[in-house]
Design a protein around this motif. Structure first.
Motif, PDB file in Angstrom:
ATOM      1  N   SER A 169       4.086 -66.140  45.243  1.00  0.00           N
ATOM      2  CA  SER A 169       3.827 -64.706  45.311  1.00  0.00           C
ATOM      3  C   SER A 169       4.293 -64.054  44.024  1.00  0.00           C
ATOM      4  CB  SER A 169       4.567 -64.078  46.494  1.00  0.00           C
ATOM      5  OG  SER A 169       5.949 -64.025  46.229  1.00  0.00           O
ATOM      6  N   SER A 170       3.813 -62.837  43.783  1.00  0.00           N
ATOM      7  CA  SER A 170       4.246 -62.108  42.601  1.00  0.00           C
ATOM      8  C   SER A 170       5.740 -61.801  42.669  1.00  0.00           C
ATOM      9  CB  SER A 170       3.465 -60.794  42.477  1.00  0.00           C
ATOM     10  OG  SER A 170       2.095 -61.053  42.267  1.00  0.00           O
ATOM     11  N   GLN A 171       6.305 -61.830  43.857  1.00  0.00           N
ATOM     12  CA  GLN A 171       7.724 -61.544  44.022  1.00  0.00           C
ATOM     13  C   GLN A 171       8.573 -62.578  43.292  1.00  0.00           C
ATOM     14  OE1 GLN A 171       8.907 -61.579  48.099  1.00  0.00           O
ATOM     15  NE2 GLN A 171      11.077 -61.384  47.662  1.00  0.00           N
ATOM     16  N   THR A 172       8.140 -63.845  43.335  1.00  0.00           N
ATOM     17  CA  THR A 172       8.949 -64.906  42.760  1.00  0.00           C
ATOM     18  C   THR A 172       8.877 -64.950  41.243  1.00  0.00           C
ATOM     19  OG1 THR A 172       7.119 -66.480  42.958  1.00  0.00           O
ATOM     20  CG2 THR A 172       8.636 -66.313  44.817  1.00  0.00           C
ATOM     21  N   ILE A 173       7.873 -64.285  40.652  1.00  0.00           N
ATOM     22  CA  ILE A 173       7.750 -64.310  39.197  1.00  0.00           C
ATOM     23  C   ILE A 173       7.776 -62.910  38.607  1.00  0.00           C
ATOM     24  CG2 ILE A 173       6.435 -66.455  39.171  1.00  0.00           C
ATOM     25  CD1 ILE A 173       3.890 -64.833  38.852  1.00  0.00           C
ATOM     26  N   SER A 174       8.160 -61.916  39.431  1.00  0.00           N
ATOM     27  CA  SER A 174       8.115 -60.535  38.972  1.00  0.00           C
ATOM     28  C   SER A 174       9.121 -60.260  37.857  1.00  0.00           C
ATOM     29  CB  SER A 174       8.372 -59.579  40.139  1.00  0.00           C
ATOM     30  OG  SER A 174       9.637 -59.836  40.709  1.00  0.00           O
ATOM     31  N   HIS A 175      10.162 -61.121  37.734  1.00  0.00           N
ATOM     32  CA  HIS A 175      11.163 -60.884  36.701  1.00  0.00           C
ATOM     33  C   HIS A 175      10.663 -61.271  35.321  1.00  0.00           C
ATOM     34  CE1 HIS A 175      11.529 -65.088  37.947  1.00  0.00           C
ATOM     35  NE2 HIS A 175      11.991 -65.337  36.731  1.00  0.00           N
ATOM     36  N   ASN A 176       9.562 -62.018  35.243  1.00  0.00           N
ATOM     37  CA  ASN A 176       9.032 -62.485  33.970  1.00  0.00           C
ATOM     38  C   ASN A 176       7.680 -61.829  33.712  1.00  0.00           C
ATOM     39  OD1 ASN A 176       8.044 -63.894  31.751  1.00  0.00           O
ATOM     40  ND2 ASN A 176       8.953 -65.844  32.402  1.00  0.00           N
ATOM     41  N   GLU A 177       7.646 -60.853  32.816  1.00  0.00           N
ATOM     42  CA  GLU A 177       6.418 -60.113  32.536  1.00  0.00           C
ATOM     43  C   GLU A 177       5.320 -61.015  31.992  1.00  0.00           C
ATOM     44  OE1 GLU A 177       5.785 -57.007  33.212  1.00  0.00           O
ATOM     45  OE2 GLU A 177       7.766 -56.538  33.992  1.00  0.00           O
ATOM     46  N   ASP A 178       5.692 -62.076  31.274  1.00  0.00           N
ATOM     47  CA  ASP A 178       4.685 -62.946  30.661  1.00  0.00           C
ATOM     48  C   ASP A 178       3.922 -63.755  31.707  1.00  0.00           C
ATOM     49  OD1 ASP A 178       5.452 -62.052  28.176  1.00  0.00           O
ATOM     50  OD2 ASP A 178       6.929 -63.665  27.884  1.00  0.00           O
ATOM     51  N   GLN A 179       4.510 -63.919  32.888  1.00  0.00           N
ATOM     52  CA  GLN A 179       3.867 -64.724  33.923  1.00  0.00           C
ATOM     53  C   GLN A 179       3.045 -63.894  34.903  1.00  0.00           C
ATOM     54  OE1 GLN A 179       6.542 -67.419  35.911  1.00  0.00           O
ATOM     55  NE2 GLN A 179       7.706 -67.850  34.055  1.00  0.00           N
ATOM     56  N   GLN A 180       3.032 -62.586  34.724  1.00  0.00           N
ATOM     57  CA  GLN A 180       2.307 -61.746  35.673  1.00  0.00           C
ATOM     58  C   GLN A 180       0.810 -62.009  35.612  1.00  0.00           C
ATOM     59  OE1 GLN A 180       3.340 -57.646  35.139  1.00  0.00           O
ATOM     60  NE2 GLN A 180       5.211 -57.831  36.357  1.00  0.00           N
ATOM     61  N   ARG A 181       0.208 -62.117  36.788  1.00  0.00           N
ATOM     62  CA  ARG A 181      -1.228 -62.369  36.868  1.00  0.00           C
ATOM     63  C   ARG A 181      -2.003 -61.087  36.606  1.00  0.00           C
ATOM     64  NH1 ARG A 181       1.121 -64.757  41.331  1.00  0.00           N
ATOM     65  NH2 ARG A 181       1.017 -67.026  41.412  1.00  0.00           N
ATOM     66  N   PRO A 182      -3.234 -61.206  36.122  1.00  0.00           N
ATOM     67  CA  PRO A 182      -4.085 -60.005  35.993  1.00  0.00           C
ATOM     68  C   PRO A 182      -4.416 -59.458  37.368  1.00  0.00           C
ATOM     69  CG  PRO A 182      -5.343 -62.003  35.554  1.00  0.00           C
ATOM     70  CD  PRO A 182      -3.909 -62.425  35.630  1.00  0.00           C
ATOM     71  N   LEU A 183      -4.559 -58.154  37.459  1.00  0.00           N
ATOM     72  CA  LEU A 183      -4.836 -57.534  38.756  1.00  0.00           C
ATOM     73  C   LEU A 183      -6.149 -58.026  39.354  1.00  0.00           C
ATOM     74  CD1 LEU A 183      -3.712 -53.853  38.044  1.00  0.00           C
ATOM     75  CD2 LEU A 183      -2.460 -55.641  39.255  1.00  0.00           C
ATOM     76  N   SER A 184      -7.060 -58.446  38.520  1.00  0.00           N
ATOM     77  CA  SER A 184      -8.359 -58.926  39.012  1.00  0.00           C
ATOM     78  C   SER A 184      -8.250 -60.217  39.818  1.00  0.00           C
ATOM     79  CB  SER A 184      -9.317 -59.127  37.837  1.00  0.00           C
ATOM     80  OG  SER A 184      -8.769 -60.073  36.917  1.00  0.00           O
ATOM     81  N   SER A 185      -7.129 -60.917  39.689  1.00  0.00           N
ATOM     82  CA  SER A 185      -6.974 -62.178  40.426  1.00  0.00           C
ATOM     83  C   SER A 185      -6.470 -61.966  41.851  1.00  0.00           C
ATOM     84  CB  SER A 185      -6.008 -63.100  39.678  1.00  0.00           C
ATOM     85  OG  SER A 185      -4.695 -62.552  39.664  1.00  0.00           O
ATOM     86  N   TYR A 186      -6.122 -60.726  42.188  1.00  0.00           N
ATOM     87  CA  TYR A 186      -5.619 -60.431  43.517  1.00  0.00           C
ATOM     88  C   TYR A 186      -6.780 -60.069  44.444  1.00  0.00           C
ATOM     89  CZ  TYR A 186      -0.905 -60.163  41.541  1.00  0.00           C
ATOM     90  OH  TYR A 186       0.285 -60.443  40.923  1.00  0.00           O
ATOM     91  N   LEU A 187      -6.812 -60.690  45.613  1.00  0.00           N
ATOM     92  CA  LEU A 187      -7.810 -60.365  46.629  1.00  0.00           C
ATOM     93  C   LEU A 187      -7.189 -59.368  47.598  1.00  0.00           C
ATOM     94  CD1 LEU A 187      -9.119 -63.972  47.353  1.00  0.00           C
ATOM     95  CD2 LEU A 187     -10.255 -62.212  46.002  1.00  0.00           C
ATOM     96  N   VAL A 188      -7.823 -58.192  47.722  1.00  0.00           N
ATOM     97  CA  VAL A 188      -7.276 -57.114  48.550  1.00  0.00           C
ATOM     98  C   VAL A 188      -8.398 -56.518  49.397  1.00  0.00           C
ATOM     99  CG1 VAL A 188      -6.001 -54.930  48.558  1.00  0.00           C
ATOM    100  CG2 VAL A 188      -5.594 -56.601  46.734  1.00  0.00           C
ATOM    101  N   GLY A 189      -8.046 -56.020  50.578  1.00  0.00           N
ATOM    102  CA  GLY A 189      -9.000 -55.300  51.416  1.00  0.00           C
ATOM    103  C   GLY A 189     -10.170 -56.158  51.867  1.00  0.00           C
TER     104      GLY A 189
END
Length: 514
Positions: A52-72
């Protein structure tokens, strides 16, 4: 002033709307236009589970692009169309079990929250951030007392201006929004979440953070409890086992029972589940026919015959002999007929208390009897060894919270109780839980005291808002923030100019998450 978007976020759902002028009623308050689950999905690659993004939220370089998230709807379609094992689902707004257990080092999944709100504005509200002209009034989920409210405010403010590009931003606390929705400024808000129940006290539109509390029991406990009860129903075990074996499904009976329990609690027809009142509750007497049962003795005879008390029946027969054998015989025939009719009616009513639910994974419809009414027992009955909760009940938590409030306010707060959260969609739940409060009330309701209440009152949705008439109080926060929207934007909101000057701390000068 730009058109506001009112967004109410719960641990498992989001409801939102944006234009007060689109209401189809004279009050100018529309019903929520958007309703989505507050979750996102990520696809795994080559059989590896994703983090989850929670486990890597401390590292900005590892953040996924928002387009990779499936929502709704995109996530709903993917879960239906794709192999469910290839998608991991996360609930970033829901309090995680580690936080519930007091672990303050667990990071909040802010990237996941950003992805969901970004999707909401772009695809649901039609306001992509690059051209957003919509102000945001946010009602965040209820928070724990140990959570740093100022840090939360700052983070939400940063998200609103930097990611969503909102021209104006404000926050309205969940308890205040809930009470505004039912037409009150002082009272108690009981929010039943997934893992816990938050109890907040509001006095004159101010959240009393020194008084609120939490009970470690929630919807998840109800699901597991109901699944265990369903597993004991032989009429359900047989068709489910047969279907699993017939289609060679990898799912176990326990997994299917949990799915069925969720289907029962998620069903859109909220009348299918009626939570029972406490035994001996005064309210339990409401709904009696009120007929004069002594009239011609017929209904009394029926009760006597149904009871099976042979001595009483014999006494009744002997007394009737005094009025003549013919009259006695006619009365007896009428009594027996009435008894048979009542017994048949009772059997029919018991048989009719069955509802049909669909188990999606098996494409199977099953019938569930009265056991479904026991789904919420963990909330108001003391159980040991709950999967997530403790033996403390919601009504006990309510009384403990009130002990910390000044006596002069107690009765006023007891007269304005509102239940929110997903389970509040069952109208009977609030009455069932509070019926267990009767033992805490004064035995003499006319006695005046500030220490102990002599009555309480459950608040419902007001009828003078047509769009919300006959709705449950789980949407009270949305009505509350809609009613207060104009006043908030005119007096408590933070503008982009303020944000540019003061940064995320600008929110401290406006609204407050109390």
């Amino acid at each position: 002033m730009s058109v506001p978007a009112m967004v109410v976020v719960d641990g498992r759902s989001i409801i939102a709307g944006r234009d007060l002028r689109t209401a189809s009623n004279s009050s100018g308050v529309p019903a929520p236009a958007v309703s989505i689950k507050s979750r996102y999905g990520l696809r795994s690659t080559e059989g590896e589970r994703v983090e989850s993004s929670q486990t890597i939220s401390h590292n900005e370089d590892q953040q996924r692009p928002l387009s990779s998230y499936l929502v709704g709807p995109a996530l709903d379609d993917a879960l239906t169309r794709d192999d469910s094992n290839s998608i991991e689902v996360f609930w970033p707004f829901e309090e995680c079990a580690q936080q519930r257990d007091g672990n303050r080092d667990v990071e909040i999944d802010w990237r996941g929250r950003e992805a969901i709100l970004h999707h909401l504005f772009t695809y649901q509200l039609g306001q992509p951030p690059r051209e957003n002209s919509t102000s945001l009034i946010l009602v965040p989920p209820p928070t724990r007392s140990f959570v740093n409210s100022n840090a939360l405010l700052a983070k939400y403010t940063q998200l609103a201006f930097e990611s969503l590009n909102c021209p104006t931003f404000a926050v309205l606390p969940w308890p205040i929004a809930s009470l505004f929705g039912v037409g009150a400024v002082t009272g108690m808000v009981v929010h039943i979440g997934s893992l816990s129940t938050e109890i907040a006290v509001v006095v004159e539109s101010t959240v009393r953070t020194d008084v609120g509390g939490c009970v470690e029991v929630g919807r998840e406990d109800c699901i597991r409890h109901l699944a265990a009860l369903l597993s004991k129903e032989a009429a359900l075990q047989q068709p489910i086992r047969a279907e699993i074996e017939g289609i060679k499904s990898s799912r176990t009976v326990d997994q299917v029972m949990r799915e069925l329990a969720e289907a029962i609690l998620d069903d859109e027809d909220h009348s299918k589940v009626v939570i029972p009142l406490a035994a001996g509750s005064k309210a339990a007497d409401i709904g009696e026919s009120g007929q004069q049962e002594e009239e011609e003795g017929v209904l009394n005879v029926a009760k006597i015959l149904v009871s099976g008390d042979s001595k009483t029946i014999q006494q009744f027969k002997e007394s009737k002999n005094k009025k003549g054998a013919a009259a006695n015989a006619a009365a007896q025939v009428a009594a027996e007929k009435a008894a048979n009719e009542r017994a048949a009616q009772a059997a029919a009513e018991k048989a009719a208390d069955v509802q049909t639910y669909r188990i999606a994974s098996l494409d199977l419809e099953v019938k569930v009897g009265p056991v479904r009414h026991r789904a919420c027992e963990p909330l108001y009955l003391a159980f040991d060894g709950l999967a997530f909760g403790s033996s403390r009940t919601v009504q006990e938590g309510m009384t403990l919270v009130m002990k910390n409030l000044e006596p002069s306010y107690r009765q006023t707060v007891w007269e304005s109780i509102v239940f929110t959260g997903e389970l509040a969609k069952f109208p009977s739940l609030s009455y069932a839980v509070t019926s267990h409060l009767n033992k805490y009330l004064l035995s003499n309701p006319e006695r005046e005291t500030e220490e102990q209440p002599n009555h309480y009152r459950i608040l419902r949705m007001p009828e003078y808002y047509p769009e919300f008439k006959n709705t449950s109080t789980n949407v009270a926060p949305f009505l509350g923030v809609s009613v207060a929207a104009k006043a908030i934007l005119n007096g408590q909101a933070v503008s982009k100019t303020d944000y540019n000057q003061f940064g995320p701390a600008a929110i401290y000068r406006g609204a407050a998450l109390e």
